[in-house]
Design an enzyme around this catalytic site. Structure first.
Site, PDB file in Angstrom:
ATOM      1  N   ARG A 273      42.458  33.594  29.062  1.00  0.00           N
ATOM      2  CA  ARG A 273      41.227  32.895  28.688  1.00  0.00           C
ATOM      3  C   ARG A 273      40.028  33.660  29.240  1.00  0.00           C
ATOM      4  NH1 ARG A 273      42.605  26.757  30.687  1.00  0.00           N
ATOM      5  NH2 ARG A 273      44.699  26.603  29.803  1.00  0.00           N
ATOM      6  N   ARG A 288      39.289  31.845  39.291  1.00  0.00           N
ATOM      7  CA  ARG A 288      38.810  31.862  37.900  1.00  0.00           C
ATOM      8  C   ARG A 288      38.974  33.283  37.360  1.00  0.00           C
ATOM      9  NH1 ARG A 288      36.252  27.358  36.160  1.00  0.00           N
ATOM     10  NH2 ARG A 288      35.641  25.833  37.735  1.00  0.00           N
ATOM     11  N   GLU A 369      41.731  22.641  40.926  1.00  0.00           N
ATOM     12  CA  GLU A 369      42.535  21.977  39.890  1.00  0.00           C
ATOM     13  C   GLU A 369      43.778  22.817  39.600  1.00  0.00           C
ATOM     14  OE1 GLU A 369      42.829  21.952  35.229  1.00  0.00           O
ATOM     15  OE2 GLU A 369      40.771  21.763  35.957  1.00  0.00           O
ATOM     16  N   SER A 372      46.190  19.393  34.717  1.00  0.00           N
ATOM     17  CA  SER A 372      45.526  18.319  33.978  1.00  0.00           C
ATOM     18  C   SER A 372      46.592  17.647  33.132  1.00  0.00           C
ATOM     19  CB  SER A 372      44.411  18.862  33.078  1.00  0.00           C
ATOM     20  OG  SER A 372      43.310  19.298  33.832  1.00  0.00           O
ATOM     21  N   ARG A 411      46.567  29.314  41.478  1.00  0.00           N
ATOM     22  CA  ARG A 411      45.764  28.426  42.326  1.00  0.00           C
ATOM     23  C   ARG A 411      46.620  27.776  43.414  1.00  0.00           C
ATOM     24  NH1 ARG A 411      41.256  25.575  38.388  1.00  0.00           N
ATOM     25  NH2 ARG A 411      40.323  27.532  37.670  1.00  0.00           N
TER      26      ARG A 411
END
Length: 460
Positions: A273, A288, A369, A372, A411
């Site tokens: 991404r 990120r 995070e 999700s 992460r």
């Protein structure tokens, strides 16, 4: 996708949902006008076809009766009606395409229990786990990016050299830790009844539309080929942004039987991404980045079971973090922070104590995070044409899809490097991971590889 009938019958609800989600670039009235004209044209076309059938049925009879002039007039009238039908159908097809495109750009309607809010600041914390018994930390916890460089296990500079910003190398125990986490996560979810899937990484535009990545977020994804590579543009392939895309689309345009459900799949993939950070501010570290590994959990369920499954899905993702002994919290995402396709989402955020942030806990550090968990209800299933038959003799219905990261490997690694850090700069390996690291209990780092004593790229 929102059904056109729902849009037609509940326009105020759609407007309210768009407002709650912060979508101010969708013209609901324009879509309703297109739909109304399309329905008028469909009715007009039906009337013209009926009229033409009646005229055509008279032609043979008129010829048999020797009424050649009247038969010729009927033939000409039939041709005129045919031309008019083609005109009406062409316009109807044009409107149909516009309507379908407009519907594809409408986000999911949030579940009624989703908290209303503008952005992540309005998310609602559900609970915190692991803060009652925190391990002793160094007086100053070194951020993972500095620690990774000191231990020679993370190499951002060479990642940027070979590929560009947002890519990195893992070396030695860093690479071993990444592999260990992936296998550990897969084993945990296998115990929970998940079936293993190893999907292809490239996906088509149809697959990206099916799960809602297209057309809204095409700028966030990596497309294979492009105008500068004309010989590749016909491939119509994108690099996988999440295993949700290929795994969900495994069953595109399929009808399952009730006995098939629920289906629980897990898949490890590298993901790609264009995630440079919040407005490009987060340029250091592996939080990120543009390529990252993740184990994804994808569920296909009956509509009346999807919210019970959502709470179970959250528990299944949390079990990974629980076994690793990492402190974390869960959040109910507000309407303004929901993803495009989600009706309700609960985030899992681990605590990384190495870098303070404004929204970090009172202990310092920040939240990351790592999952999700989302219920898409029938939104993706309708876009991708995924149905099931409640009974073999009954009509097919759209099922519900859900997914969650189980979890984001990079992460989780950041959290381990910072939370399990020791005063001497070494890192304890969580007990659950030690068997996957060949019994290694402590990451102590190693000497630089392939570098002279005076530094990489330098000569005496």
């Amino acid at each position: 996708m929102i059904p056109r009938q729902y849009l037609r019958e509940h326009p105020d609800e759609v407007r309210a949902a768009l407002d709650a989600r912060g979508y101010d670039d969708v013209d609901v009235d324009a879509l309703l006008e297109i739909d109304a004209e399309w329905r008028d044209l469909k009715a007009e076309g039906d009337g013209l076809r009926h009229e033409r059938n009646e005229v055509s049925s008279k032609i043979g009879q008129l010829k048999q009766e020797g009424k050649e002039e009247e038969a010729q007039a009927a033939i000409e009238e039939s041709q005129e009606l045919k031309d008019e039908i083609e005109r009406v159908e062409d316009r109807a097809d044009e409107l149909e395409a516009k309507l379908e495109q407009g519907l594809l750009e409408l986000p999911q309607i949030p579940h009624e229990d989703v908290p209303v809010g503008e952005d992540e600041a309005d998310n609602v914390e559900r609970d915190r786990v692991g803060f009652d018994d925190l391990r002793d930390l160094p007086d100053e916890v070194t951020p993972h990016y500095d620690l990774g460089e000191e231990l020679q296990i993370i190499d951002e500079a060479r990642g940027a050299k070979t590929t560009g910003g947002g890519f990195y190398f893992l070396k030695g125990d860093g690479a071993r830790l990444e592999h260990a986490l992936i296998q550990f996560m897969l084993d945990v979810h296998r115990e929970q009844g998940y079936h293993d899937i190893f999907p292809p990484v490239p996906v088509t535009s149809a697959s990206m539309r099916g799960t809602g990545q297209l057309p809204k977020f095409n700028h966030d994804a990596y497309r294979i080929g492009g105008a500068e590579h004309d010989e590749y543009t016909d491939d119509d392939l994108w690099l996988c942004p999440t295993a949700e895309v290929p795994v969900t689309n495994m069953h595109r345009e399929e009808i399952m039987l009730d006995d098939d459900l629920p289906l629980k799949y897990q898949a490890y993939t590298p993901n790609f991404r264009r995630e440079a950070g919040e407005h490009g501010t987060e340029t250091r570290g592996i939080v990120r980045v543009h390529q990252f590994n993740k184990v994804e959990l994808v569920n296909f369920v009956r509509p009346d079971e999807s919210y019970d499954r959502l709470w179970s899905l959250i528990d299944e993702a949390c079990e990974v973090i629980d076994r690793l002994g990492l402190p974390y919290r869960t959040l109910d995402l507000c309407t303004g922070d929901l993803t495009f396709a989600s009706a309700r989402t609960v985030d899992i955020e681990v605590w990384a104590p190495g870098t303070d942030s404004e929204d970090g806990p009172e202990e310092g550090g920040r939240w990351l995070e790592v999952s999700s968990a989302s219920n898409f209800e029938e939104f993706q299933a309708r876009r991708a044409g995924i149905q099931y038959r409640p009974e073999r003799h009954e009509s097919a219905e759209y099922l519900h899809t859900l997914n969650a990261s189980g979890t984001a490997v990079g992460r989780v690694m950041v959290a381990i490097l910072e939370y399990y850090q020791n005063e001497d700069g070494t890192v304890d390996v969580p007990e659950a991971l030690q068997p996957y690291m060949g019994g290694t209990e402590v990451i102590e780092g190693h000497d630089p590889v392939g570098e002279s004593a005076v530094g990489a790229g330098e000569k005496e």
